[in-house]
Design an enzyme around this catalytic site. Structure first.
Site, PDB file in Angstrom:
ATOM      1  N   ARG A  39      -9.433   7.979  -0.865  1.00 13.82           N
ATOM      2  CA  ARG A  39     -10.397   8.370   0.172  1.00 13.82           C
ATOM      3  C   ARG A  39     -11.290   9.484  -0.331  1.00 13.82           C
ATOM      4  O   ARG A  39     -10.901  10.263  -1.215  1.00 13.82           O
ATOM      5  CB  ARG A  39      -9.665   8.825   1.441  1.00 13.82           C
ATOM      6  CG  ARG A  39      -8.898   7.724   2.136  1.00 13.82           C
ATOM      7  CD  ARG A  39      -8.361   8.192   3.463  1.00 13.82           C
ATOM      8  NE  ARG A  39      -9.414   8.267   4.449  1.00 13.82           N
ATOM      9  CZ  ARG A  39      -9.607   7.354   5.413  1.00 13.82           C
ATOM     10  NH1 ARG A  39      -8.800   6.329   5.541  1.00 13.82           N
ATOM     11  NH2 ARG A  39     -10.608   7.490   6.256  1.00 13.82           N
ATOM     12  N   THR A  92      -8.282   3.369   8.488  1.00  9.46           N
ATOM     13  CA  THR A  92      -9.502   2.548   8.475  1.00  9.46           C
ATOM     14  C   THR A  92      -9.588   1.775   9.789  1.00  9.46           C
ATOM     15  O   THR A  92      -8.823   0.840  10.011  1.00  9.46           O
ATOM     16  CB  THR A  92      -9.464   1.584   7.267  1.00  9.46           C
ATOM     17  OG1 THR A  92      -9.015   2.315   6.134  1.00  9.46           O
ATOM     18  CG2 THR A  92     -10.830   1.010   6.998  1.00  9.46           C
ATOM     19  N   HIS A  96      -5.540   3.689  -1.669  1.00  6.97           N
ATOM     20  CA  HIS A  96      -6.860   3.976  -1.097  1.00  6.97           C
ATOM     21  C   HIS A  96      -7.259   5.382  -1.517  1.00  6.97           C
ATOM     22  O   HIS A  96      -6.682   6.361  -1.051  1.00  6.97           O
ATOM     23  CB  HIS A  96      -6.782   3.851   0.432  1.00  6.97           C
ATOM     24  CG  HIS A  96      -8.105   4.042   1.121  1.00  6.97           C
ATOM     25  ND1 HIS A  96      -8.257   3.880   2.467  1.00  6.97           N
ATOM     26  CD2 HIS A  96      -9.332   4.376   0.651  1.00  6.97           C
ATOM     27  CE1 HIS A  96      -9.530   4.100   2.802  1.00  6.97           C
ATOM     28  NE2 HIS A  96     -10.197   4.423   1.715  1.00  6.97           N
ATOM     29  N   HIS A 140      -3.711  -4.639   7.703  1.00  2.69           N
ATOM     30  CA  HIS A 140      -3.862  -3.503   8.603  1.00  2.69           C
ATOM     31  C   HIS A 140      -3.011  -3.686   9.855  1.00  2.69           C
ATOM     32  O   HIS A 140      -3.218  -4.607  10.632  1.00  2.69           O
ATOM     33  CB  HIS A 140      -5.304  -3.220   9.024  1.00  2.69           C
ATOM     34  CG  HIS A 140      -5.498  -1.756   9.337  1.00  2.69           C
ATOM     35  ND1 HIS A 140      -5.111  -1.206  10.520  1.00  2.69           N
ATOM     36  CD2 HIS A 140      -5.953  -0.748   8.565  1.00  2.69           C
ATOM     37  CE1 HIS A 140      -5.362   0.096  10.477  1.00  2.69           C
ATOM     38  NE2 HIS A 140      -5.862   0.395   9.308  1.00  2.69           N
ATOM     39  N   ARG A 176      -7.101  12.661   0.971  1.00  2.00           N
ATOM     40  CA  ARG A 176      -6.044  13.175   1.867  1.00  2.00           C
ATOM     41  C   ARG A 176      -4.659  12.679   1.458  1.00  2.00           C
ATOM     42  O   ARG A 176      -3.672  13.306   1.775  1.00  2.00           O
ATOM     43  CB  ARG A 176      -6.327  12.816   3.317  1.00  2.00           C
ATOM     44  CG  ARG A 176      -6.192  11.352   3.633  1.00  2.00           C
ATOM     45  CD  ARG A 176      -6.322  11.099   5.119  1.00  2.00           C
ATOM     46  NE  ARG A 176      -7.673  11.295   5.605  1.00  2.00           N
ATOM     47  CZ  ARG A 176      -8.152  10.649   6.675  1.00  2.00           C
ATOM     48  NH1 ARG A 176      -7.385   9.816   7.341  1.00  2.00           N
ATOM     49  NH2 ARG A 176      -9.387  10.833   7.064  1.00  2.00           N
ATOM     50  N   ASN A 205       0.853  -1.181   0.000  1.00  2.00           N
ATOM     51  CA  ASN A 205       0.000   0.000   0.000  1.00  2.00           C
ATOM     52  C   ASN A 205       0.901   1.247   0.000  1.00  2.00           C
ATOM     53  O   ASN A 205       1.701   1.437   0.919  1.00  2.00           O
ATOM     54  CB  ASN A 205      -0.888  -0.042   1.259  1.00  2.00           C
ATOM     55  CG  ASN A 205      -1.798   1.159   1.358  1.00  2.00           C
ATOM     56  OD1 ASN A 205      -1.378   2.285   1.138  1.00  2.00           O
ATOM     57  ND2 ASN A 205      -3.045   0.930   1.718  1.00  2.00           N
ATOM     58  N   HIS A 259       1.077   6.218   1.819  1.00  5.46           N
ATOM     59  CA  HIS A 259       1.867   7.179   2.597  1.00  5.46           C
ATOM     60  C   HIS A 259       3.057   7.762   1.840  1.00  5.46           C
ATOM     61  O   HIS A 259       3.695   8.704   2.311  1.00  5.46           O
ATOM     62  CB  HIS A 259       2.265   6.576   3.944  1.00  5.46           C
ATOM     63  CG  HIS A 259       1.037   6.317   4.773  1.00  5.46           C
ATOM     64  ND1 HIS A 259       0.064   7.276   4.941  1.00  5.46           N
ATOM     65  CD2 HIS A 259       0.590   5.204   5.407  1.00  5.46           C
ATOM     66  CE1 HIS A 259      -0.918   6.765   5.673  1.00  5.46           C
ATOM     67  NE2 HIS A 259      -0.629   5.517   5.965  1.00  5.46           N
ATOM     68  N   GLU A 285      -8.502   0.493  -3.054  1.00  4.86           N
ATOM     69  CA  GLU A 285      -9.351   0.504  -1.856  1.00  4.86           C
ATOM     70  C   GLU A 285     -10.279   1.688  -1.962  1.00  4.86           C
ATOM     71  O   GLU A 285      -9.845   2.798  -2.315  1.00  4.86           O
ATOM     72  CB  GLU A 285      -8.504   0.692  -0.596  1.00  4.86           C
ATOM     73  CG  GLU A 285      -7.867  -0.555  -0.101  1.00  4.86           C
ATOM     74  CD  GLU A 285      -7.025  -0.256   1.130  1.00  4.86           C
ATOM     75  OE1 GLU A 285      -7.235   0.760   1.809  1.00  4.86           O
ATOM     76  OE2 GLU A 285      -6.125  -1.053   1.389  1.00  4.86           O
ATOM     77  N   GLU A 339     -11.059  -9.451   2.774  1.00  2.00           N
ATOM     78  CA  GLU A 339      -9.782  -9.097   3.394  1.00  2.00           C
ATOM     79  C   GLU A 339     -10.065  -8.948   4.882  1.00  2.00           C
ATOM     80  O   GLU A 339     -10.920  -8.135   5.282  1.00  2.00           O
ATOM     81  CB  GLU A 339      -9.212  -7.800   2.814  1.00  2.00           C
ATOM     82  CG  GLU A 339      -7.879  -7.447   3.488  1.00  2.00           C
ATOM     83  CD  GLU A 339      -7.116  -6.337   2.785  1.00  2.00           C
ATOM     84  OE1 GLU A 339      -7.183  -6.221   1.540  1.00  2.00           O
ATOM     85  OE2 GLU A 339      -6.431  -5.574   3.502  1.00  2.00           O
TER      86      GLU A 339
HETATM   87  N1  PXP Z   1      -5.831  -3.194   3.992  1.00  2.00           N
HETATM   88  C1  PXP Z   1      -6.794  -2.253   4.050  1.00  2.00           C
HETATM   89  C2  PXP Z   1      -8.150  -2.608   3.536  1.00  2.00           C
HETATM   90  C3  PXP Z   1      -6.517  -0.954   4.533  1.00  2.00           C
HETATM   91  O1  PXP Z   1      -7.498  -0.031   4.596  1.00  2.00           O
HETATM   92  C4  PXP Z   1      -5.198  -0.652   4.924  1.00  2.00           C
HETATM   93  C5  PXP Z   1      -4.874   0.740   5.395  1.00  2.00           C
HETATM   94  O2  PXP Z   1      -5.159   1.654   4.410  1.00  2.00           O
HETATM   95  C6  PXP Z   1      -4.236  -1.657   4.826  1.00  2.00           C
HETATM   96  C7  PXP Z   1      -4.573  -2.918   4.387  1.00  2.00           C
HETATM   97  C8  PXP Z   1      -2.799  -1.391   5.188  1.00  2.00           C
HETATM   98  O3  PXP Z   1      -2.695  -1.078   6.516  1.00  2.00           O
HETATM   99  P1  PXP Z   1      -1.303  -0.571   7.079  1.00  2.00           P
HETATM  100  O4  PXP Z   1      -0.996   0.718   6.412  1.00  2.00           O
HETATM  101  O5  PXP Z   1      -1.553  -0.451   8.547  1.00  2.00           O
HETATM  102  O6  PXP Z   1      -0.283  -1.636   6.745  1.00  2.00           O
END
Ligand code: PXP
Length: 239
Positions: free
Chosen positions: A44, A100, A42, A190, A48, A6, A9, A69, A150
Protein backbone atom coordinates in the site's frame (compact mmCIF):
# COMPACT_ATOMS: atom_id res chain seq x y z
CA UNK A 1 -10.04 -23.65 -8.07
CA UNK A 2 -6.59 -22.64 -6.98
CA UNK A 3 -5.86 -20.82 -3.73
CA UNK A 4 -3.62 -17.78 -3.44
CA UNK A 5 -2.89 -16.71 0.12
CA UNK A 6 -2.68 -13.04 1.02
CA UNK A 7 -0.17 -12.61 3.85
CA UNK A 8 -0.66 -8.89 4.51
CA UNK A 9 -1.98 -9.48 7.99
CA UNK A 10 1.08 -11.41 9.08
CA UNK A 11 2.79 -8.07 8.47
CA UNK A 12 0.00 -6.20 10.28
CA UNK A 13 0.68 -8.28 13.38
CA UNK A 14 4.45 -7.91 13.04
CA UNK A 15 4.20 -4.14 12.66
CA UNK A 16 2.12 -3.89 15.84
CA UNK A 17 5.40 -4.32 17.78
CA UNK A 18 7.78 -3.12 15.13
CA UNK A 19 10.04 -6.17 15.35
CA UNK A 20 10.34 -9.26 13.18
CA UNK A 21 7.64 -11.52 14.60
CA UNK A 22 5.67 -13.13 13.15
CA UNK A 23 8.19 -13.60 10.39
CA UNK A 24 6.87 -13.10 6.87
CA UNK A 25 9.17 -15.65 5.28
CA UNK A 26 8.14 -18.35 7.74
CA UNK A 27 4.56 -17.73 6.60
CA UNK A 28 5.65 -17.93 2.97
CA UNK A 29 7.42 -21.23 3.60
CA UNK A 30 4.39 -22.75 5.32
CA UNK A 31 2.11 -21.65 2.46
CA UNK A 32 4.57 -22.98 -0.11
CA UNK A 33 4.76 -26.32 1.68
CA UNK A 34 0.95 -26.45 1.51
CA UNK A 35 1.39 -26.05 -2.26
CA UNK A 36 -0.67 -22.91 -2.67
CA UNK A 37 -0.82 -21.37 -6.14
CA UNK A 38 0.55 -17.99 -5.14
CA UNK A 39 1.43 -15.63 -2.33
CA UNK A 40 -0.19 -12.22 -2.47
CA UNK A 41 1.17 -9.08 -0.86
CA UNK A 42 -0.45 -5.65 -1.12
CA UNK A 43 2.17 -2.92 -1.05
CA UNK A 44 0.00 0.00 0.00
CA UNK A 45 0.98 3.59 -0.56
CA UNK A 46 1.13 4.12 3.23
CA UNK A 47 3.05 0.81 3.80
CA UNK A 48 0.69 0.01 6.67
CA UNK A 49 1.45 -3.70 6.54
CA UNK A 50 3.69 -5.03 3.78
CA UNK A 51 6.95 -3.07 3.31
CA UNK A 52 9.09 -2.79 0.20
CA UNK A 53 11.71 -5.17 1.62
CA UNK A 54 9.00 -7.80 2.28
CA UNK A 55 8.04 -7.79 -1.38
CA UNK A 56 11.67 -8.18 -2.41
CA UNK A 57 12.19 -11.10 -0.03
CA UNK A 58 9.03 -12.91 -1.12
CA UNK A 59 10.02 -12.40 -4.75
CA UNK A 60 13.37 -14.10 -4.08
CA UNK A 61 11.81 -17.05 -2.25
CA UNK A 62 12.45 -20.15 -4.39
CA UNK A 63 9.46 -21.71 -6.18
CA UNK A 64 6.96 -19.17 -4.88
CA UNK A 65 4.71 -17.30 -7.28
CA UNK A 66 4.36 -13.70 -6.12
CA UNK A 67 1.18 -11.78 -6.86
CA UNK A 68 1.76 -8.12 -6.03
CA UNK A 69 -1.34 -6.06 -5.35
CA UNK A 70 -0.78 -2.37 -5.96
CA UNK A 71 -2.40 0.90 -6.89
CA UNK A 72 -2.23 2.24 -10.44
CA UNK A 73 0.45 4.83 -9.69
CA UNK A 74 3.77 5.64 -11.31
CA UNK A 75 5.58 4.70 -8.07
CA UNK A 76 4.03 1.22 -8.03
CA UNK A 77 4.61 0.69 -11.74
CA UNK A 78 8.32 1.42 -11.22
CA UNK A 79 8.52 -0.95 -8.25
CA UNK A 80 6.82 -3.74 -10.21
CA UNK A 81 9.08 -3.24 -13.21
CA UNK A 82 12.13 -3.47 -10.94
CA UNK A 83 11.04 -6.39 -8.75
CA UNK A 84 9.23 -8.25 -11.53
CA UNK A 85 6.65 -10.24 -9.60
CA UNK A 86 5.01 -13.09 -11.48
CA UNK A 87 1.72 -11.25 -11.40
CA UNK A 88 0.31 -7.90 -10.38
CA UNK A 89 -3.25 -7.16 -9.39
CA UNK A 90 -4.11 -3.50 -9.82
CA UNK A 91 -6.40 -2.24 -7.09
CA UNK A 92 -7.97 1.06 -6.08
CA UNK A 93 -6.54 2.62 -2.95
CA UNK A 94 -7.76 5.19 -0.52
CA UNK A 95 -5.65 6.09 2.48
CA UNK A 96 -8.58 6.25 4.87
CA UNK A 97 -10.05 2.85 4.01
CA UNK A 98 -9.55 -0.15 6.30
CA UNK A 99 -9.33 -2.50 3.31
CA UNK A 100 -9.90 -2.34 -0.47
CA UNK A 101 -13.52 -1.32 -0.46
CA UNK A 102 -14.54 -1.65 -4.07
CA UNK A 103 -13.22 -2.45 -7.51
CA UNK A 104 -11.05 -0.16 -9.60
CA UNK A 105 -12.71 2.17 -12.08
CA UNK A 106 -10.81 1.06 -15.18
CA UNK A 107 -13.42 2.44 -17.63
CA UNK A 108 -13.06 5.93 -16.17
CA UNK A 109 -9.26 6.00 -16.69
CA UNK A 110 -8.85 3.74 -19.66
CA UNK A 111 -5.98 5.65 -21.31
CA UNK A 112 -3.89 5.52 -18.13
CA UNK A 113 -4.83 1.85 -17.62
CA UNK A 114 -3.55 0.98 -21.10
CA UNK A 115 -0.35 3.00 -20.61
CA UNK A 116 0.16 1.49 -17.15
CA UNK A 117 -0.32 -2.10 -18.32
CA UNK A 118 1.86 -2.06 -21.42
CA UNK A 119 5.39 -2.09 -19.88
CA UNK A 120 4.30 -4.68 -17.32
CA UNK A 121 3.13 -7.04 -20.05
CA UNK A 122 6.35 -6.39 -21.96
CA UNK A 123 8.26 -7.70 -18.90
CA UNK A 124 6.05 -10.82 -18.93
CA UNK A 125 4.29 -9.83 -15.74
CA UNK A 126 0.77 -11.18 -15.66
CA UNK A 127 -1.62 -8.28 -15.14
CA UNK A 128 -4.99 -8.44 -13.46
CA UNK A 129 -7.47 -5.67 -12.64
CA UNK A 130 -9.50 -5.89 -9.44
CA UNK A 131 -12.99 -4.84 -10.47
CA UNK A 132 -16.58 -5.04 -9.39
CA UNK A 133 -18.78 -7.45 -11.37
CA UNK A 134 -19.74 -4.83 -13.94
CA UNK A 135 -19.85 -5.28 -17.72
CA UNK A 136 -18.44 -1.79 -18.41
CA UNK A 137 -15.40 -2.49 -16.27
CA UNK A 138 -14.89 -5.90 -17.86
CA UNK A 139 -15.00 -4.52 -21.38
CA UNK A 140 -12.60 -1.74 -20.32
CA UNK A 141 -10.10 -4.31 -19.00
CA UNK A 142 -10.30 -6.20 -22.29
CA UNK A 143 -8.94 -3.05 -24.01
CA UNK A 144 -5.83 -2.92 -21.82
CA UNK A 145 -4.35 -6.22 -22.96
CA UNK A 146 -4.40 -7.56 -19.39
CA UNK A 147 -5.22 -11.27 -19.46
CA UNK A 148 -6.97 -11.40 -16.07
CA UNK A 149 -9.64 -9.78 -13.99
CA UNK A 150 -10.09 -10.39 -10.30
CA UNK A 151 -13.72 -10.03 -9.30
CA UNK A 152 -14.35 -8.22 -6.02
CA UNK A 153 -16.39 -10.63 -3.92
CA UNK A 154 -16.89 -8.20 -1.02
CA UNK A 155 -20.57 -7.55 -1.71
CA UNK A 156 -21.30 -11.27 -1.91
CA UNK A 157 -19.30 -11.94 1.26
CA UNK A 158 -21.06 -9.22 3.22
CA UNK A 159 -24.46 -10.34 1.93
CA UNK A 160 -23.89 -14.03 2.60
CA UNK A 161 -26.81 -15.51 4.51
CA UNK A 162 -29.03 -12.46 3.93
CA UNK A 163 -31.70 -11.57 1.35
CA UNK A 164 -29.05 -9.73 -0.65
CA UNK A 165 -26.87 -12.80 -1.17
CA UNK A 166 -28.50 -14.16 -4.32
CA UNK A 167 -28.31 -10.90 -6.24
CA UNK A 168 -24.67 -10.38 -5.27
CA UNK A 169 -23.89 -13.97 -6.22
CA UNK A 170 -25.67 -13.77 -9.61
CA UNK A 171 -23.77 -10.57 -10.40
CA UNK A 172 -20.49 -12.43 -9.86
CA UNK A 173 -21.61 -15.39 -11.93
CA UNK A 174 -22.83 -13.21 -14.80
CA UNK A 175 -19.59 -11.22 -14.73
CA UNK A 176 -17.44 -14.36 -14.88
CA UNK A 177 -19.34 -15.62 -17.93
CA UNK A 178 -19.20 -12.19 -19.59
CA UNK A 179 -15.45 -11.93 -18.96
CA UNK A 180 -14.80 -15.40 -20.35
CA UNK A 181 -16.63 -14.37 -23.54
CA UNK A 182 -14.22 -11.45 -23.81
CA UNK A 183 -11.29 -13.86 -23.58
CA UNK A 184 -10.38 -12.79 -20.05
CA UNK A 185 -9.34 -15.18 -17.32
CA UNK A 186 -11.09 -14.75 -14.01
CA UNK A 187 -9.88 -14.77 -10.40
CA UNK A 188 -11.86 -13.59 -7.40
CA UNK A 189 -11.39 -12.48 -3.84
CA UNK A 190 -12.18 -10.28 -0.86
CA UNK A 191 -14.06 -11.26 2.24
CA UNK A 192 -14.17 -14.94 1.35
CA UNK A 193 -14.14 -17.23 4.37
CA UNK A 194 -14.61 -20.86 5.40
CA UNK A 195 -18.42 -20.50 5.31
CA UNK A 196 -19.08 -18.53 2.17
CA UNK A 197 -16.37 -19.81 -0.17
CA UNK A 198 -18.32 -22.90 -1.26
CA UNK A 199 -20.56 -20.96 -3.65
CA UNK A 200 -17.53 -19.99 -5.74
CA UNK A 201 -17.73 -23.52 -7.16
CA UNK A 202 -21.05 -22.54 -8.78
CA UNK A 203 -19.30 -19.83 -10.81
CA UNK A 204 -17.86 -21.09 -14.08
CA UNK A 205 -14.33 -20.27 -15.18
CA UNK A 206 -12.95 -19.10 -11.84
CA UNK A 207 -9.26 -19.93 -11.76
CA UNK A 208 -7.92 -18.67 -8.45
CA UNK A 209 -9.30 -17.29 -5.22
CA UNK A 210 -7.17 -14.83 -3.28
CA UNK A 211 -7.92 -15.05 0.39
CA UNK A 212 -6.21 -13.39 3.33
CA UNK A 213 -8.08 -12.19 6.37
CA UNK A 214 -10.09 -15.32 7.15
CA UNK A 215 -7.05 -17.59 6.78
CA UNK A 216 -4.77 -15.49 8.97
CA UNK A 217 -7.57 -15.11 11.55
CA UNK A 218 -8.08 -18.86 11.72
CA UNK A 219 -4.34 -19.41 11.89
CA UNK A 220 -4.28 -17.59 15.24
CA UNK A 221 -6.24 -20.50 16.72
CA UNK A 222 -5.23 -23.55 14.69
CA UNK A 223 -1.90 -22.58 13.14
CA UNK A 224 -1.18 -21.36 9.62
CA UNK A 225 -0.57 -24.77 8.10
CA UNK A 226 -3.94 -26.14 9.18
CA UNK A 227 -5.77 -22.94 8.26
CA UNK A 228 -4.27 -22.95 4.76
CA UNK A 229 -4.84 -26.67 4.22
CA UNK A 230 -8.49 -26.38 5.25
CA UNK A 231 -9.12 -23.47 2.88
CA UNK A 232 -7.22 -25.17 0.08
CA UNK A 233 -9.43 -28.23 0.45
CA UNK A 234 -12.54 -26.02 0.27
CA UNK A 235 -11.22 -24.40 -2.91
CA UNK A 236 -10.23 -27.62 -4.56
CA UNK A 237 -13.11 -29.87 -3.64
CA UNK A 238 -16.74 -29.22 -4.25
CA UNK A 239 -18.54 -30.12 -1.05
N1 PXP B 1 -7.97 -9.65 -3.53
C1 PXP B 1 -7.69 -8.33 -3.50
C2 PXP B 1 -7.45 -7.64 -4.80
C3 PXP B 1 -7.58 -7.64 -2.27
O1 PXP B 1 -7.31 -6.32 -2.26
C4 PXP B 1 -7.73 -8.37 -1.08
C5 PXP B 1 -7.57 -7.66 0.24
O2 PXP B 1 -6.31 -7.11 0.33
C6 PXP B 1 -8.00 -9.73 -1.17
C7 PXP B 1 -8.14 -10.35 -2.39
C8 PXP B 1 -8.14 -10.58 0.07
O3 PXP B 1 -9.21 -10.17 0.81
P1 PXP B 1 -9.43 -10.78 2.25
O4 PXP B 1 -8.28 -10.38 3.09
O5 PXP B 1 -10.73 -10.19 2.68
O6 PXP B 1 -9.51 -12.28 2.08
Amino acid sequence: MLLGVNIDHIATLRNARGGHEPDILTAVRICKDCDVASITTHLREDRRHIKDEDVELVRKFPRVRLNLEMAMTKEMQEIALRIRPHAVCIVPEKRQEVTTEGGLDVAGQIDWAIEFTKPLLEKNIEVSFFIDPDVHQISAVSKTGAPFIELHTGKYSNAYGTNEEEKAFQDLKGAAIFAQNFGLKVNAGHGLNYENVHRMHEIPYLQELNIGHSIISRAVFVGLEKAVKEMKALCENKQ
